[in-house]
Design a protein around this motif. Structure first.
Motif, PDB file in Angstrom:
ATOM      1  N   ASN A 192       0.815  -1.224   0.000  1.00  0.00           N
ATOM      2  CA  ASN A 192       0.000   0.000   0.000  1.00  0.00           C
ATOM      3  C   ASN A 192       0.844   1.268   0.000  1.00  0.00           C
ATOM      4  OD1 ASN A 192      -1.800  -1.995   2.121  1.00  0.00           O
ATOM      5  ND2 ASN A 192      -2.728  -1.313   0.218  1.00  0.00           N
ATOM      6  N   SER A 193       1.825   1.330  -0.893  1.00  0.00           N
ATOM      7  CA  SER A 193       2.770   2.452  -0.920  1.00  0.00           C
ATOM      8  C   SER A 193       2.653   3.348  -2.144  1.00  0.00           C
ATOM      9  CB  SER A 193       4.208   1.920  -0.876  1.00  0.00           C
ATOM     10  OG  SER A 193       4.438   1.229   0.318  1.00  0.00           O
ATOM     11  N   TYR A 194       1.805   3.016  -3.096  1.00  0.00           N
ATOM     12  CA  TYR A 194       1.804   3.741  -4.366  1.00  0.00           C
ATOM     13  C   TYR A 194       0.403   4.180  -4.775  1.00  0.00           C
ATOM     14  CZ  TYR A 194       6.315   1.436  -4.634  1.00  0.00           C
ATOM     15  OH  TYR A 194       7.579   0.995  -4.354  1.00  0.00           O
ATOM     16  N   LEU A 195       0.356   5.250  -5.560  1.00  0.00           N
ATOM     17  CA  LEU A 195      -0.860   5.591  -6.288  1.00  0.00           C
ATOM     18  C   LEU A 195      -0.822   4.737  -7.545  1.00  0.00           C
ATOM     19  CD1 LEU A 195      -0.821   9.462  -5.950  1.00  0.00           C
ATOM     20  CD2 LEU A 195      -2.505   7.903  -4.977  1.00  0.00           C
ATOM     21  N   VAL A 196      -1.859   3.986  -7.804  1.00  0.00           N
ATOM     22  CA  VAL A 196      -1.844   3.008  -8.887  1.00  0.00           C
ATOM     23  C   VAL A 196      -2.857   3.385  -9.961  1.00  0.00           C
ATOM     24  CG1 VAL A 196      -2.276   0.586  -9.467  1.00  0.00           C
ATOM     25  CG2 VAL A 196      -1.120   1.162  -7.325  1.00  0.00           C
ATOM     26  N   MET A 197      -2.398   3.367 -11.219  1.00  0.00           N
ATOM     27  CA  MET A 197      -3.292   3.486 -12.362  1.00  0.00           C
ATOM     28  C   MET A 197      -3.393   2.097 -12.964  1.00  0.00           C
ATOM     29  SD  MET A 197      -3.000   6.810 -14.825  1.00  0.00           S
ATOM     30  CE  MET A 197      -1.250   6.905 -14.911  1.00  0.00           C
ATOM     31  N   PHE A 198      -4.601   1.595 -13.117  1.00  0.00           N
ATOM     32  CA  PHE A 198      -4.821   0.239 -13.601  1.00  0.00           C
ATOM     33  C   PHE A 198      -5.480   0.293 -14.969  1.00  0.00           C
ATOM     34  CE2 PHE A 198      -7.313  -3.742 -13.805  1.00  0.00           C
ATOM     35  CZ  PHE A 198      -6.298  -4.655 -13.610  1.00  0.00           C
ATOM     36  N   PHE A 199      -4.740  -0.079 -15.998  1.00  0.00           N
ATOM     37  CA  PHE A 199      -5.272  -0.119 -17.352  1.00  0.00           C
ATOM     38  C   PHE A 199      -5.694  -1.547 -17.662  1.00  0.00           C
ATOM     39  CE2 PHE A 199      -2.396   3.479 -17.366  1.00  0.00           C
ATOM     40  CZ  PHE A 199      -3.146   4.454 -18.005  1.00  0.00           C
ATOM     41  N   ASN A 200      -6.965  -1.760 -17.932  1.00  0.00           N
ATOM     42  CA  ASN A 200      -7.467  -3.082 -18.255  1.00  0.00           C
ATOM     43  C   ASN A 200      -7.678  -3.160 -19.760  1.00  0.00           C
ATOM     44  OD1 ASN A 200      -8.727  -5.515 -18.528  1.00  0.00           O
ATOM     45  ND2 ASN A 200     -10.327  -5.115 -17.014  1.00  0.00           N
ATOM     46  N   PHE A 201      -6.695  -3.700 -20.464  1.00  0.00           N
ATOM     47  CA  PHE A 201      -6.766  -3.758 -21.921  1.00  0.00           C
ATOM     48  C   PHE A 201      -7.759  -4.809 -22.410  1.00  0.00           C
ATOM     49  CE2 PHE A 201      -2.448  -2.008 -21.193  1.00  0.00           C
ATOM     50  CZ  PHE A 201      -2.733  -0.743 -21.674  1.00  0.00           C
ATOM     51  N   ALA A 202      -8.277  -5.620 -21.502  1.00  0.00           N
ATOM     52  CA  ALA A 202      -9.326  -6.567 -21.887  1.00  0.00           C
ATOM     53  C   ALA A 202     -10.592  -5.819 -22.291  1.00  0.00           C
ATOM     54  CB  ALA A 202      -9.613  -7.526 -20.732  1.00  0.00           C
ATOM     55  N   LEU A 203     -10.708  -4.558 -21.879  1.00  0.00           N
ATOM     56  CA  LEU A 203     -11.881  -3.748 -22.228  1.00  0.00           C
ATOM     57  C   LEU A 203     -11.768  -3.111 -23.610  1.00  0.00           C
ATOM     58  CD1 LEU A 203     -12.387  -1.931 -18.801  1.00  0.00           C
ATOM     59  CD2 LEU A 203     -13.573  -3.974 -19.657  1.00  0.00           C
ATOM     60  N   VAL A 204     -10.605  -3.217 -24.248  1.00  0.00           N
ATOM     61  CA  VAL A 204     -10.399  -2.620 -25.570  1.00  0.00           C
ATOM     62  C   VAL A 204     -11.075  -3.492 -26.624  1.00  0.00           C
ATOM     63  CG1 VAL A 204      -8.663  -2.018 -27.302  1.00  0.00           C
ATOM     64  CG2 VAL A 204      -8.243  -1.518 -24.890  1.00  0.00           C
ATOM     65  N   ASN A 205     -11.850  -2.860 -27.482  1.00  0.00           N
ATOM     66  CA  ASN A 205     -12.538  -3.569 -28.560  1.00  0.00           C
ATOM     67  C   ASN A 205     -11.504  -4.049 -29.584  1.00  0.00           C
ATOM     68  OD1 ASN A 205     -14.042  -4.321 -30.846  1.00  0.00           O
ATOM     69  ND2 ASN A 205     -15.631  -2.806 -30.406  1.00  0.00           N
ATOM     70  N   PRO A 206     -11.398  -5.363 -29.824  1.00  0.00           N
ATOM     71  CA  PRO A 206     -10.356  -5.883 -30.716  1.00  0.00           C
ATOM     72  C   PRO A 206     -10.668  -5.758 -32.202  1.00  0.00           C
ATOM     73  CG  PRO A 206     -11.619  -7.698 -29.818  1.00  0.00           C
ATOM     74  CD  PRO A 206     -12.147  -6.439 -29.182  1.00  0.00           C
ATOM     75  N   ALA A 207     -11.849  -5.271 -32.562  1.00  0.00           N
ATOM     76  CA  ALA A 207     -12.187  -5.115 -33.978  1.00  0.00           C
ATOM     77  C   ALA A 207     -11.203  -4.133 -34.611  1.00  0.00           C
ATOM     78  CB  ALA A 207     -13.619  -4.619 -34.135  1.00  0.00           C
ATOM     79  N   VAL A 208     -10.643  -4.514 -35.752  1.00  0.00           N
ATOM     80  CA  VAL A 208      -9.588  -3.731 -36.397  1.00  0.00           C
ATOM     81  C   VAL A 208      -9.974  -2.268 -36.554  1.00  0.00           C
ATOM     82  CG1 VAL A 208      -8.236  -3.474 -38.523  1.00  0.00           C
ATOM     83  CG2 VAL A 208      -8.647  -5.749 -37.583  1.00  0.00           C
ATOM     84  N   GLU A 209     -11.207  -2.003 -36.968  1.00  0.00           N
ATOM     85  CA  GLU A 209     -11.625  -0.628 -37.219  1.00  0.00           C
ATOM     86  C   GLU A 209     -11.915   0.151 -35.929  1.00  0.00           C
ATOM     87  OE1 GLU A 209     -15.170  -3.251 -37.116  1.00  0.00           O
ATOM     88  OE2 GLU A 209     -13.294  -3.334 -38.221  1.00  0.00           O
ATOM     89  N   LYS A 210     -11.965  -0.541 -34.784  1.00  0.00           N
ATOM     90  CA  LYS A 210     -12.299   0.120 -33.526  1.00  0.00           C
ATOM     91  C   LYS A 210     -11.184   0.071 -32.484  1.00  0.00           C
ATOM     92  CE  LYS A 210     -17.218  -0.670 -34.015  1.00  0.00           C
ATOM     93  NZ  LYS A 210     -18.424  -1.208 -33.419  1.00  0.00           N
ATOM     94  N   VAL A 211     -10.159  -0.722 -32.711  1.00  0.00           N
ATOM     95  CA  VAL A 211      -9.160  -0.957 -31.662  1.00  0.00           C
ATOM     96  C   VAL A 211      -8.438   0.322 -31.257  1.00  0.00           C
ATOM     97  CG1 VAL A 211      -7.224  -1.631 -33.171  1.00  0.00           C
ATOM     98  CG2 VAL A 211      -7.384  -2.544 -30.853  1.00  0.00           C
ATOM     99  N   GLU A 212      -8.041   1.162 -32.195  1.00  0.00           N
ATOM    100  CA  GLU A 212      -7.294   2.373 -31.848  1.00  0.00           C
ATOM    101  C   GLU A 212      -8.142   3.337 -31.020  1.00  0.00           C
ATOM    102  OE1 GLU A 212      -4.738   6.015 -33.911  1.00  0.00           O
ATOM    103  OE2 GLU A 212      -5.422   4.346 -35.148  1.00  0.00           O
ATOM    104  N   THR A 213      -9.347   3.607 -31.481  1.00  0.00           N
ATOM    105  CA  THR A 213     -10.238   4.512 -30.750  1.00  0.00           C
ATOM    106  C   THR A 213     -10.582   3.936 -29.387  1.00  0.00           C
ATOM    107  OG1 THR A 213     -11.167   5.284 -32.825  1.00  0.00           O
ATOM    108  CG2 THR A 213     -12.450   5.719 -30.849  1.00  0.00           C
ATOM    109  N   SER A 214     -10.868   2.660 -29.333  1.00  0.00           N
ATOM    110  CA  SER A 214     -11.214   2.006 -28.072  1.00  0.00           C
ATOM    111  C   SER A 214     -10.047   2.056 -27.094  1.00  0.00           C
ATOM    112  CB  SER A 214     -11.628   0.558 -28.346  1.00  0.00           C
ATOM    113  OG  SER A 214     -11.945  -0.103 -27.150  1.00  0.00           O
ATOM    114  N   PHE A 215      -8.836   1.825 -27.595  1.00  0.00           N
ATOM    115  CA  PHE A 215      -7.628   1.878 -26.761  1.00  0.00           C
ATOM    116  C   PHE A 215      -7.443   3.282 -26.182  1.00  0.00           C
ATOM    117  CE2 PHE A 215      -3.086   2.483 -26.126  1.00  0.00           C
ATOM    118  CZ  PHE A 215      -2.740   1.343 -25.410  1.00  0.00           C
TER     119      PHE A 215
END
Length: 174
Positions: A72-95
């Motif tokens: 419990n020593s840090y401020l943590v930013m948690f990026f969950n890339f499982a939430l990124v839409n893997p569709a080719v046309e949407k992956v960049e915007t979703s990321f």
């Protein structure tokens, strides 16, 4: 998982081993092998904001009985890339949307811990409260200087959390 009385395999004994490794660890496992669960466990273990929940989350685990000094020593930013839409046309915007949402949430949280950390987040407070800030912008600086007021604003601009709105006294109105 532990709060829901689900089946849980205690992997917390690996936390001290992880801390003994170099700063950058490359973790690659097949899909559905618990990577996100492991990172969530680390998020809850290291996040300073989860300090009051430590016994509830880690009681009766290896790390609950043998906590490390970094608990419990840090401020943590948690990026969950499982939430990124893997569709080719949407992956960049979703990321980008996912990343911006997490960064914005983290920055808003900084305001709540400002007093606790004795930090100076006046630039961030000004941006959130007024919707704009007048500042000079630099294009490059070391990450270790991110917290310096002018560099912090530059980073927000780079991440797309601020946009140019004009000029005021030869400074950028963001």
């Amino acid at each position: 998982m532990r709060n829901d009385n689900s089946y849980y395999v205690d992997k917390t004994r690996f936390i001290p081993l992880l801390e003994a490794q170099p700063y950058f660890v490359f973790l690659i496992r097949p899909r559905r092998f618990g990577k996100t669960l492991w990172l969530s466990l680390l998020q809850h273990y290291y996040d300073i904001n989860r300090q009051a929940q430590f016994d509830q989350l880690f009681g009766c685990t290896y790390i609950g009985d043998h906590p490390t000094p970094e608990r419990n020593s840090y401020l943590v930013m948690f990026f969950n890339f499982a939430l990124v839409n893997p569709a080719v046309e949407k992956v960049e915007t979703s990321f980008e949307d996912n990343g911006r949402a997490e960064i914005e949430s983290f920055l808003r949280h900084l305001l709540t811990v400002d007093g606790h950390l004795n930090g100076n987040f006046s630039k961030l407070r000004s941006i959130i409260e007024t919707g704009e800030v007048v500042s000079s912008v630099v294009s490059c600086f070391p990450w270790v200087r991110l917290a310096e007021p002018e560099n912090f604003v530059s980073q927000l601009l780079f991440l797309g959390l601020l946009t140019f709105a004009g000029e005021e006294k030869s400074l950028a109105l963001l």
